[in-house]
Structures are given as structure tokens and as C-alpha cells.
Enzyme design. Structure first.
Site, PDB file in Angstrom:
ATOM      1  N   LEU A 170       0.873  -1.202   0.047  1.00 43.00           N
ATOM      2  CA  LEU A 170       0.131   0.118  -0.003  1.00 43.00           C
ATOM      3  C   LEU A 170       0.822   1.182  -0.070  1.00 43.00           C
ATOM      4  O   LEU A 170       1.734   1.348   0.731  1.00 43.00           O
ATOM      5  CB  LEU A 170      -0.869   0.076   1.190  1.00 43.00           C
ATOM      6  CG  LEU A 170      -1.797  -1.224   1.323  1.00 43.00           C
ATOM      7  CD1 LEU A 170      -2.389  -1.100   2.890  1.00 43.00           C
ATOM      8  CD2 LEU A 170      -3.091  -1.003   0.387  1.00 43.00           C
ATOM      9  N   HIS A 171       0.862   2.378  -0.959  1.00 44.22           N
ATOM     10  CA  HIS A 171       1.489   3.194  -1.186  1.00 44.22           C
ATOM     11  C   HIS A 171       0.839   4.471  -1.542  1.00 44.22           C
ATOM     12  O   HIS A 171       1.371   5.622  -1.476  1.00 44.22           O
ATOM     13  CB  HIS A 171       2.675   3.246  -1.858  1.00 44.22           C
ATOM     14  CG  HIS A 171       2.718   3.143  -3.244  1.00 44.22           C
ATOM     15  ND1 HIS A 171       2.098   1.991  -3.905  1.00 44.22           N
ATOM     16  CD2 HIS A 171       2.696   3.943  -4.166  1.00 44.22           C
ATOM     17  CE1 HIS A 171       1.791   2.204  -5.143  1.00 44.22           C
ATOM     18  NE2 HIS A 171       2.233   3.532  -5.518  1.00 44.22           N
ATOM     19  N   ARG A 172      -0.353   4.286  -1.915  1.00 43.63           N
ATOM     20  CA  ARG A 172      -1.206   5.580  -2.338  1.00 43.63           C
ATOM     21  C   ARG A 172      -1.610   6.572  -1.469  1.00 43.63           C
ATOM     22  O   ARG A 172      -2.003   6.234  -0.433  1.00 43.63           O
ATOM     23  CB  ARG A 172      -2.280   5.087  -3.321  1.00 43.63           C
ATOM     24  CG  ARG A 172      -1.779   4.224  -4.324  1.00 43.63           C
ATOM     25  CD  ARG A 172      -2.944   4.448  -5.867  1.00 43.63           C
ATOM     26  NE  ARG A 172      -2.381   3.640  -6.610  1.00 43.63           N
ATOM     27  CZ  ARG A 172      -1.532   4.046  -7.549  1.00 43.63           C
ATOM     28  NH1 ARG A 172      -1.263   5.268  -7.599  1.00 43.63           N
ATOM     29  NH2 ARG A 172      -1.093   3.323  -8.540  1.00 43.63           N
ATOM     30  N   ARG A 207       7.259   6.126   0.835  1.00 47.79           N
ATOM     31  CA  ARG A 207       6.182   6.953   1.525  1.00 47.79           C
ATOM     32  C   ARG A 207       5.308   6.541   2.482  1.00 47.79           C
ATOM     33  O   ARG A 207       5.070   7.170   3.605  1.00 47.79           O
ATOM     34  CB  ARG A 207       5.346   7.345   0.054  1.00 47.79           C
ATOM     35  CG  ARG A 207       4.011   8.045   0.452  1.00 47.79           C
ATOM     36  CD  ARG A 207       3.224   7.783  -0.558  1.00 47.79           C
ATOM     37  NE  ARG A 207       3.171   8.579  -1.855  1.00 47.79           N
ATOM     38  CZ  ARG A 207       2.760   9.863  -1.856  1.00 47.79           C
ATOM     39  NH1 ARG A 207       2.266  10.573  -0.797  1.00 47.79           N
ATOM     40  NH2 ARG A 207       3.047  10.770  -2.694  1.00 47.79           N
TER      41      ARG A 207
END
Ligand code: UD1
Length: 368
Positions: free
Chosen positions: A206-208, A241
């Protein structure tokens, strides 16, 4: 001809195209590879060049991180400067995917009247809050050749009034890379190396911004992953991120301390493919992973409100879950009890897409 890429998912798309160009030798004419430098950590960039057998970039623009405006502007300026200096003038510029580097390189080229080909054209999430959607719309509006990976791409471009002579349904180059590397991936057995049972763990990426940039949402996700890890082991290779946000919101210790949840650095391509192929299920917000799991037949839950890759839902193993964690938990039950849908083959996701891409490029821009 100039091939350009800048961020992790670009390299998997460029690799098979560059391999076809290399195999053709002089018949393909002169070409070079430009790395914009959007991703610069070795784990986000160099490892992909090594593992995918991509030659070192001929030029590295070193643009680095920044706000969207600043990052895009730096690629635009640096890529324009490179194009102006280039002798002879390039036959065309090839951009792939939907990252800031894709759009910026395309804009720089068309303004200098150099033709642009966009690989993975036509995908639309219809969600303009995603930076990638803006990048797709702009790139497709200016590109001369639109190379499409799935049927929805053709429909979207037709609806937008793009001249259909520019559009070519070539298939999915990312699947070429997967097909090329699957044997290596099976060989490394990343699951066993991490102490995970093959076929009996979940892989999470998950990075959005929509998932990781809000403290509340990220906290709920960490809680959900704790619950998931109570059912089966979970491996979570975190994008820089994501790790930064976990730290900023004071969640890093909690996430690292969850029993049976392995929080790891980003993985190389082959390790990630190995884990994907052996996972019981995958949870993601990545575009490429929706496609890769569909090809592998591994259940995938996408934590986004939409997808620009609808064929992964209609034909593949993907379900769009949004932010509905109850729905996700119900689907995990179905997967674990063997009641989840099975995928079926997707047209032109056959390992030959890069050959079709190169054929279109050389037909349009000349061979030598
Ligand atoms: C970019 C793409 C996204 C893609 C993702 C895959 C855009 C708009 N987004 O998002 O579509 O799914 O890449 O990885 O282009 N950072 C590092 N090291 C790096 C790269 C980034 O530490 O090598 C950190 C920096 O703090 C940076 C942040 O990650 O500010 C975001 O990087 P950026 O390239 O702007 O976008 P991604 O979120 O990686």
C-alpha cells in the site's frame, strides 16, 4: 529513438521492449535509454535494472522527489534540454505508464515536434483526484501512437475522440516481464526465506496517498492488518512513502510489533514476484499488482475506490474493495474457504506484447 522511464513501475514495462530492441540489433536503428531519476533509492530503481537485465541508462537526469509541480517541471526542463542537444534529432520518444515522468517527457517531446508513443495508453480510473489519471489524460492527448494493454483502453480513447489510426492494441508488456522472470522467481523461494508457508500467507503493498496520507485511515488499515495477521502470516514490504507516513503518524512501532506481520523494505522484482506467486491472497493499491495477480490466478483485493484496469475484475482475480474494511474481511473469509472467484485468460497478455510494440514503433518511425 529515446526510451524513457523514471519510477519503479516503469522499469518492468521498459525491460521487455528494450530486450526486443537489443535482439534486433542494427535493424532497430539507433536508440538510447533515459532515466529521469524520479525514483532514486537503490531498492526502488537499481535493483530493477539488475534483476530485469536492463542496460544502464545512457543518460540520468537526476530529478529526484518534490511536489507534483516541481517534479514534473524538473523532468520537463531537463528532458527538453536533452532533446535539444541530441544529434541527430530523435525519431521519436517512447514513454510508459502514468507517472509524473511519463507526462513530463511526453510534453517536452511534442513541443519540439518529436513524435511520442505511449505504452499503456487509454487506461482510465475516471478519478481526477489521482495524479496518475491526470498524467494519463495529458499523455494520451498529446501522443502520436497509443499502445493499449486491455480492451477498455481502446474504448476510452475512442470516446475521447482520439483518431483510431493512432491506437494499437498490443497487450500488456508488464506480463511479458512476468512470463520472462517467473522461473527465476520460483527458484528464489522468497516465502521460505522469510519463514512463510508457501501458499499460506498474505502479501500487502500500500503506498497511494488515498490510503497512507491520512492518519485515521492508515491507523484503521494497521488495525485491519493486525486482524488479518491473526488468521494467516502477512508480509508487508513498505514503499518509502508508506514507511515515512507510519513514522509521522506514530504508527510504525505498532505496525512493526504486530505478531505475524513482517514489515519489510521494498522488494526487488524477482522476490516480489516469488511472493506474489506463492501468496494465498494479495492486498494492494498498485496498478501493476492487480494485473500480475490476475495473470497468476492469485486472489487480489484492491484497496481503492476504482481501477483503471477493469479487465482484472471482469476476467481476472481482482475485487475493488475501496475503503470498506468489512467487505475486505468478508472477502478474506471467502478466499480462505476456497469460495473466491477464479480468473480466466486475458486477451494479448501472452508474453509477446513487447514484440508488437516494437513492430508498431519501427513501422511508424522507420527501421534504421
Ligand atoms: C510514483 C507514481 C505512482 C507509482 C509509484 C510506484 C506519480 C504521480 N506516482 O508514486 O503512480 O505507483 O511511483 O512506486 O508519479 N521516495 C523515496 N525514494 C525513492 C522514491 C520516492 O524515498 O526512490 C519517497 C520520497 O519521499 C517522495 C515519495 O517517496 O517524496 C513519493 O515519491 P514520488 O516519486 O513522488 O511518488 P510515488 O509515491 O513513489
Amino acid at each position: 529513438m529515446i526510451f524513457t522511464g523514471g519510477a519503479r513501475p516503469n522499469f518492468m514495462k521498459l525491460a521487455p521492449i528494450l530486450h526486443v530492441m537489443e535482439r534486433l540489433g542494427p535493424e532497430a536503428g539507433a536508440w538510447c535509454l533515459v532515466h529521469t531519476g524520479q525514483h532514486y533509492d537503490p531498492g526502488m530503481s537499481e535493483i530493477f535494472f539488475e534483476q530485469l537485465g536492463i542496460r544502464s541508462p545512457d543518460v540520468h537526469l537526476g530529478v529526484g522527489s518534490g511536489t507534483h509541480g516541481a517534479q514534473t517541471a524538473r523532468v520537463l526542463a531537463a528532458f527538453e534540454e536533452l532533446l535539444l542537444k541530441r544529434e541527430p534529432r530523435p525519431r521519436g520518444v517512447v514513454v510508459v505508464g502514468d507517472v509524473n515522468s511519463t507526462m513530463a517527457a511526453a510534453l517536452a517531446a511534442v513541443k519540439l515536434l518529436i513524435p511520442v508513443a505511449h505504452v499503456e495508453a487509454g487506461l482510465r480510473s475516471f478519478d481526477r483526484t489521482m495524479p496518475e489519471e491526470i498524467n494519463r489524460l495529458v499523455t494520451d492527448a498529446v501522443a502520436d501512437l497509443l499502445l493499449v494493454s486491455e480492451p477498455s483502453g481502446e474504448e476510452n480513447l475512442r470516446r475521447e475522440g482520439i483518431d483510431e489510426r493512432k491506437v494499437h492494441f498490443v497487450g500488456n508488456v508488464m506480463i511479458d516481464t512476468l512470463v520472462e522472470r517467473l522461473a527465476d522467481a520460483r527458484g528464489v523461494d522468497a516465502a521460505t526465506e522469510l519463514g512463510l508457508p508457501r501458499g499460506g500467507f498474505a502479501l500487502v503493498t500500500l503506498h497511494r496517498p488515498s490510503n497512507v496520507d491520512h492518519a485515521d485511515r492508515l491507523e484503521r488499515l494497521v488495525e485491519f492488518l493486525g486482524g488479518l495477521a491473526a488468521r494467516l502470516p502477512v508480509v508487508f514490504p513498505a514503499h518509502p512513502r508508506t514507511r515515512a507516513r507510519l513514522e509521522e503518524f506514530g504508527l510504525l512501532e505498532r505496525a512493526s510489533g504486530l505478531p505475524r506481520l513482517l514489515l519489510r523494505e521494498p522488494l526487488g522484482y524477482v522476490q516480489n514476484l516469488s511472493l506474489m506467486a506463492d501468496a494465498r491472497l494479495v492486498i494492494t493499491d498498485s496498478g501493476g499488482i492487480q494485473e500480475e495477480t490476475s495473470h497468476l490466478g492469485v486472489p487480489c483485493l484492491t484497496f481503492r475506490e476504482n481501477t483503471e484496469r477493469p479487465v482484472t475484475v471482469s476476467h481476472g482475480t481482482n475485487t475493488i474493495v475501496g475503503h470498506d474494511l468489512e467487505l475486505a474481511a468478508g472477502l478474506v473469509d471467502r478466499i480462505l474457504s476456497g469460495e473466491y472467484k477464479q480468473g480466466r485468460p486475458i486477451p494479448r497478455w501472452d508474453g509477446r506484447a513487447a514484440e508488437r510494440v516494437v513492430e508498431v514503433l519501427l513501422d511508424a518511425w522507420g527501421r534504421g
